[in-house]
Enzyme design. Structure first.
Site, PDB file in Angstrom:
ATOM      1  N   SER A 219       0.840  -1.208   0.000  1.00 17.14           N
ATOM      2  CA  SER A 219       0.000   0.000   0.000  1.00 17.14           C
ATOM      3  C   SER A 219       0.875   1.258   0.000  1.00 17.14           C
ATOM      4  O   SER A 219       1.652   1.446  -0.925  1.00 17.14           O
ATOM      5  CB  SER A 219      -0.953  -0.056   1.199  1.00 17.14           C
ATOM      6  OG  SER A 219      -1.946   0.917   1.089  1.00 17.14           O
ATOM      7  N   ASP A 363      -9.794  -5.184  -4.435  1.00 15.56           N
ATOM      8  CA  ASP A 363      -9.202  -4.134  -3.601  1.00 15.56           C
ATOM      9  C   ASP A 363     -10.149  -2.935  -3.583  1.00 15.56           C
ATOM     10  O   ASP A 363     -10.537  -2.437  -4.643  1.00 15.56           O
ATOM     11  CB  ASP A 363      -7.838  -3.735  -4.199  1.00 15.56           C
ATOM     12  CG  ASP A 363      -7.024  -2.844  -3.274  1.00 15.56           C
ATOM     13  OD1 ASP A 363      -7.582  -1.828  -2.801  1.00 15.56           O
ATOM     14  OD2 ASP A 363      -5.847  -3.136  -3.039  1.00 15.56           O
ATOM     15  N   HIS A 395      -8.313  -5.048   0.199  1.00 11.56           N
ATOM     16  CA  HIS A 395      -7.013  -4.391   0.400  1.00 11.56           C
ATOM     17  C   HIS A 395      -6.330  -4.837   1.697  1.00 11.56           C
ATOM     18  O   HIS A 395      -5.162  -5.203   1.689  1.00 11.56           O
ATOM     19  CB  HIS A 395      -7.216  -2.876   0.415  1.00 11.56           C
ATOM     20  CG  HIS A 395      -5.934  -2.104   0.411  1.00 11.56           C
ATOM     21  ND1 HIS A 395      -5.169  -1.934  -0.714  1.00 11.56           N
ATOM     22  CD2 HIS A 395      -5.264  -1.467   1.406  1.00 11.56           C
ATOM     23  CE1 HIS A 395      -4.086  -1.214  -0.415  1.00 11.56           C
ATOM     24  NE2 HIS A 395      -4.124  -0.930   0.861  1.00 11.56           N
TER      25      HIS A 395
END
Ligand code: NAG
Ligand code: NAG
Ligand code: NAG
Length: 445
Positions: A219, A363, A395
């Site tokens: 991320s 996601d 995610h």
């Protein structure tokens, strides 16, 4: 005191102790030790700590990017992060998004196993360095990892990597202004963190003759790692990076903003806008000038929040409502110029090292299509990528679902077996199903 008297005194103390208290279990002893460590005074937050400044009296701006400028022992970090023998903080010269000289800090962990390393046992000395970029996702400099790690690491990857005998460097890649989401800044600081560590790693017993380096991030940490990968050819051409693992990529900041507004993690938008704009003065002034007066303070409060706190505060809010001109205020010319410089991956070079990209198809922070497009773009110009599209989880789950695959891939890159295990040519794109993680709601992060 004679030796005998000393023995007797010691013995009587032992006897007294064992009479007055029952023996503690190992777990209780560890708990006591941890409590004692917590009682030590905490280090000062970066905003107040004079160590977090460029050195005075030297022309550090004229040094090469990656030049090591300061180093200090961080004696508590081997208590809060597992498998660490010692930890050091290193301040080094880097380059901001405007290509001005700047500085950043990284934390270097020496693995516990390194105690076996000596000049007579070189085969027991570490020969791998992992630069692990934490997704700290905040525009608050006091939430930088070098400080935050004093209360423990968020996901356990650092201690697992140290357990494998790797040196681990954890850069505060957002730099001294906490420029969250500023790609150039993050990429430069990541690459320079590795260059700085390499100047001292040999002293700590890293086998410089054979050592390999890899980057890893998920991320926000993948943002820094990806920018480092695509910038390395021009910005750090002599630096050898054996491979880069990228989970949960966010290739396009405006696309992410549109996608997460009014959703669980909408709070990343104010943090991202103020973070990226620290590198773009005109855009920063514009943002502040367009905030509705009644709610401006709430918006600006993210400057003193962690990622988890901003996510909680702005959960499911329409962030555009904070602006006089709504959505349009975030897409004026001055804003677009900022995004074009710092917000879109894939335009600054082609990664020359192998990549492992893993991403949840569902996601909910960044559309999988953006990552598909980035991978295709690189594959079209000769990159070597293994891309896993995971049909399970979202995610937050993919952080856990991808972890073992990332470790396996990084291990092969760092121990030199990559070409025996993975394809070294072109791209391998797979739809996979790895469903290890329980559902993790955003407010639990
Ligand atoms: C942690 O590091 C300090 C400073 O180097 C050292 O004195 C101490 O022994 C280390 N603690 C552990 C548990 O390894
Ligand atoms: C980023 O995403 C936006 C919104 O989806 C899109 O309009 C734009 O073309 C994308 N920019 C780049 C450089 O890929
Ligand atoms: C993976 O799944 C997508 C649909 O999500 C499909 O379009 C694509 O062809 C599949 N790719 C492979 C390599 O099987």
């Amino acid at each position: 005191m004679t030796f005998l008297a000393y023995v007797l005194l010691s013995w009587s103390m032992v006897a007294t102790i064992s009479l007055s208290a029952t023996l503690k279990t190992p777990q209780e002893l560890i708990t006591d030790a941890n409590k004692a460590a917590q009682a030590l005074p905490l280090p000062i937050p970066p905003s107040l700590d004079p160590w977090y400044r460029a050195p005075i009296g030297v022309d550090w701006q004229d040094t090469d990017p990656g030049q090591l400028l300061k180093i200090r022992l961080a004696p508590r970090l081997n208590l809060t992060v597992g498998n660490a023998m010692t930890a050091y903080q290193i301040l080094y010269r880097t380059t901001d998004s405007q290509y001005n000289p700047s500085w950043a800090v990284t934390t270097l962990f020496i693995p516990w196993w390194q105690y076996r390393c000596s000049s007579s046992t070189p085969h027991l000395c570490a020969h791998a360095l992992l630069s692990y970029q934490i997704p700290y996702d905040t525009c608050n400099v006091d939430a930088s990892p070098s400080f935050g790690l004093h209360v423990g690491e968020p996901y356990g990857e650092i201690s697992d990597a140290l357990g494998l005998g790797w040196f681990v460097s954890v850069p505060d890649y957002e730099g001294p202004l906490a420029s969250y989401a500023a790609g150039l800044q993050a990429g430069h600081a990541t690459l320079d963190g590795v260059r700085a560590v390499m100047q001292v790693a040999g002293v700590f017993g890293l086998r410089m003759d054979i050592a390999k380096t890899a980057l890893w991030g998920y991320s926000g940490g993948a943002l820094a790692s990806e920018w480092a990968a695509e910038l390395s050819g021009q910005y750090a051409p002599k630096l050898k990076i054996a491979g880069v693992a990228l989970g949960g990529l966010t290739p396009n900041v405006t696309s992410v903003t549109d996608f997460i507004n009014e959703r669980e993690c909408a709070g990343l938008i104010p943090a991202g806008l103020l973070g990226i704009a620290t590198q773009h003065e005109a855009a920063y002034q514009w943002i502040v000038s367009r905030l509705k007066p009644a709610t401006a303070q709430v918006f600006l409060s993210v400057k003193s929040l962690t990622a988890a706190q901003s996510i909680t505060l702005f959960r499911r809010q329409n962030i555009y409502d904070y602006f006089v001109g709504g959505y349009g205020d975030l897409h004026t010319r001055v804003m677009r110029m900022m995004y074009n410089v710092d917000g879109y991956m894939g335009y600054h070079g082609v990664p020359r090292m192998p990549l492992f990209v893993y991403k949840a198809v569902y996601d909910e922070l960044s559309k999988v299509a953006d990552t598909d497009a980035l991978v295709n773009r690189f594959c079209g110009v000769g990159a070597n990528i293994l891309y896993h599209r995971n049909l399970a989880g979202g995610h937050n789950e993919e952080l856990v679902n991808g972890r073992q695959r990332a470790f396996a891939w990084l291990s092969s890159v760092l121990d030199g077996s990559y070409d025996q295990v993975y394809s070294t040519m072109g791209c391998t794109i797979l739809n996979v199903t790895y469903n290890l993680a329980p559902y993790v709601p955003w407010y639990k992060i």
